[in-house]
Design an enzyme around this catalytic site. Structure first.
Site, PDB file in Angstrom:
ATOM      1  N   ASN A  30       0.848  -1.193   0.000  1.00 17.73           N
ATOM      2  CA  ASN A  30       0.000   0.000   0.000  1.00 17.73           C
ATOM      3  C   ASN A  30       0.883   1.243   0.000  1.00 17.73           C
ATOM      4  O   ASN A  30       2.102   1.147   0.007  1.00 17.73           O
ATOM      5  CB  ASN A  30      -0.960  -0.023   1.198  1.00 17.73           C
ATOM      6  CG  ASN A  30      -0.201  -0.028   2.496  1.00 17.73           C
ATOM      7  OD1 ASN A  30       0.500   0.926   2.816  1.00 17.73           O
ATOM      8  ND2 ASN A  30      -0.302  -1.117   3.246  1.00 17.73           N
ATOM      9  N   ILE A  34      -2.417  -7.200  14.515  1.00 21.94           N
ATOM     10  CA  ILE A  34      -1.373  -7.087  15.547  1.00 21.94           C
ATOM     11  C   ILE A  34      -1.859  -6.213  16.696  1.00 21.94           C
ATOM     12  O   ILE A  34      -1.729  -6.566  17.874  1.00 21.94           O
ATOM     13  CB  ILE A  34      -0.079  -6.489  14.935  1.00 21.94           C
ATOM     14  CG1 ILE A  34       0.372  -7.335  13.741  1.00 21.94           C
ATOM     15  CG2 ILE A  34       1.019  -6.388  15.979  1.00 21.94           C
ATOM     16  CD1 ILE A  34       1.437  -6.677  12.866  1.00 21.94           C
TER      17      ILE A  34
END
Ligand code: C5P
Length: 402
Positions: A210, A307
Site C-alpha cells: 500500500n 497485531i
C-alpha cells in the site's frame, strides 16, 4: 525534569567540516543550562577556531595535552572527572579508530580513556569512508563498549556526494543528550511503534502493498525520543532514515511485523500501531516468477492477524494507540474501531484524494473512550508532538504514569 541543565558536558570536536555545526550544538547546550567545556583536536582547529567555541561557551577551549597553563588551572584528569557526559561531535573515522584502539596520543583521546562519564559519539564522514569495513568494525567495538552512537544521517555531503555520513543535526544531538540526562514527558518509558506498509509477496519479485510512506510513524518515534522515551521502531519497507536515538527493526510482511512486536512487547509501556498492515497476504507465494501466459490470474488471499487487536487483548498489556485511515465517515468508523479493538486511544485521518499517506502534513481526530480532540493540519513532526502530549494526559489519567 532537569535534562542537561546544570550538567557538566565535555564537547569533543574532531577534524571534519561538520565541526562548524558543533558550534550550534555548544550554543544549544549552554542555552539549555549546561556547563560546557570544549576540547578540540588539532585537525578540528583547521576547520573552526577555538575562539569561536570559547565565545559561545564562555570557557577556555583546550587543544593540547601538554599545556602547562591549562594543566595548572584544570588538569586533564580533573577535566575527565568533571564531565557528567562526554559528546564527540563530529567524530571523524580517525578519531573513532583511536577510541576503538585505546590510543592516548592527544588530549581528547586521553580524556576519553580517563573519564567514567557516559559517552556519545556523532560520526561524520564521507559515505564511502563510513561504509568501509574498518570503520564499521570500529563502530561495533565502540557500540559493544556501551558508547551511544547518534547518526550519521543520509543526505548531501560537503564533498558533493549524497549518501550516509552527515552528522546528525545539532538539535537532534542536543535532544539526545538532554534525554540521557533524564528529561522529558516520557523519561524512563519504553515505547514500541510500528510504521510503514507491509509487503506481502506472491512471487519472488512481486508483492501486495500500500501507499504508506511511514512518515507519520517515524515522526511519532522521533517525538517520543525527544520526550525521553526509549523507542523501538518496527518498520515495514520505507525510504526513511532512522531518527537519532531510535532502535529499529526492519520487516517486510505482516507476519514478520507481528513476530518482531511480540518478541518485544513484554517490556513495553506504550504501543503505537502506526503501520498500514496489509489485511491479507497471498495464500501460497509462488517459488518462481509468475509468467504472463494466461489472461486471468487468480490469487487466493488469507487474512493477516490484527497485531494491534492482539496487543490490546493482552492481560496487563501496554497502553495502546492505534491509527485509522478512513475514506468516509471518519468519526463514526474511528469510534467503532476504538471500541472493537479495545484500544486506549485512536488517531484517525482521512485518506484518499492525495490526503495523508505520502504528504508531509496531516490532521488527526484523536479519540479515547470518553473524549476526543481534533488536531489541525500541520507538519507531521508538529502533529506527532501534539499527539503524544495528548497521549501523556490519557496515560496519566489511566493511572499508568505512576
Ligand atoms: O482495522 P484497521 O486496519 O483500519 O486498523 C488500523 C489500526 O490497526 C492501525 O493502528 C494498524 O497499525 C493496526 N493494524 C494492525 N494489524 C493489522 C491491521 C491493522 O496492527 N493486521
Amino acid at each position: 525534569m532537569a535534562g542537561v541543565a546544570n550538567q557538566n558536558i565535555l564537547l569533543g570536536v574532531t577534524g571534519g567540516i561538520a565541526a562548524y555545526k558543533s558550534v550550534e550544538l555548544a550554543r544549544l547546550l549552554v542555552k539549555g543550562g549546561a556547563r560546557v567545556r570544549v576540547v578540540m583536536t588539532e585537525a578540528a582547529c583547521r576547520f573552526v577556531s577555538p575562539l569561536t567555541f570559547q565565545a559561545v561557551t564562555a570557557n577556555p577551549v583546550r587543544t593540547q595535552l601538554f599545556d602547562e597553563a591549562h594543566e595548572a588551572a584544570m588538569g586533564h584528569i580533573e577535566l575527565a572527572r568533571w564531565a557528567d557526559q562526554m559528546i564527540i561531535a563530529p567524530a571523524s573515522a580517525d578519531f573513532m579508530a583511536r577510541m576503538a584502539q585505546g590510543l592516548a596520543d592527544d588530549l581528547l583521546s586521553t580524556l576519553y580513556l580517563a573519564s567514567t562519564a557516559s559517552v556519545t559519539v556523532a560520526p561524520a564522514m564521507n559515505r564511502r569512508m563510513w561504509r568501509h569495513p574498518a570503520v564499521q568494525h570500529n563502530l561495533s567495538l565502540l557500540e559493544d563498549r556501551g558508547i551511544r552512537i547518534l547518526g550519521p544521517e543520509t543526505g548531501e555531503q560537503a564533498c558533493g556526494d549524497t549518501g550516509i555520513g552527515r552528522m546528525s543535526e545539532p538539535s537532534e544531538i542536543f535532544a539526545a543528550l538532554d534525554v540521557a540526562a533524564g528529561s522529558g514527558l516520557f523519561a524512563g518509558r519504553k515505547v514500541l511503534i510500528t510504521a510503514g506498509p507491509t509487503h506481502e509477496p506472491f512471487d519472488p519479485v512481486r508483492f501486495i502493498g500500500n501507499r504508506s510512506s511511514g512518515k507519520m510513524g517515524f515522526a511519532v518515534a522521533q517525538a517520543f525520543v525527544r520526550e525521553g522515551a526509549e523507542v523501538l521502531l518496527v518498520s515495514g519497507p520505507v525510504q526513511l532514515a532512522t531518527p537519532a536515538g531510535v532502535q529499529r527493526i526492519n520487516v517486510q510482511t505482516a507476519l514478520q511485523m507481528r513476530e518482531a512486536v511480540f518478541d518485544n512487547i513484554q517490556a513495553v509501556d506504550i504501543f503505537v500501531a502506526c503501520a498500514a498492515v496489509a489485511d491479507y497476504r497471498p495464500e501460497s507465494p509462488r517459488e518462481n516468477k509468475i509468467k504472463k501466459t494466461d489472461d486471468r490470474l487468480e490469487l487466493n488471499l488469507l487474512r493477516n492477524p490484527d497485531i494491534l487487536a492482539e496487543v490490546a487483548a493482552l492481560e496487563k498489556g501496554p497502553f495502546t494507540l492505534g491509527f485509522a485511515a478512513e475514506t468516509e465517515n471518519l468519526a463514526e468508523n474511528a469510534r467503532a474501531k476504538l471500541s472493537k479493538k479495545k484500544l486506549d486511544m485512536l488517531a484517525a485521518n482521512r485518506v484518499g484524494d492525495d490526503l495523508g499517506f505520502e504528504s508531509d502534513d496531516n490532521s488527526l481526530l484523536v479519540l479515547w473512550p470518553n473524549g476526543e480532540k481534533q488536531l489541525p493540519l500541520q507538519n507531521k513532526q508538529q502533529l506527532a508532538h501534539a499527539l503524544i502530549t495528548l497521549l501523556e494526559q490519557q496515560y496519566r489519567d489511566a493511572g499508568r504514569g505512576d
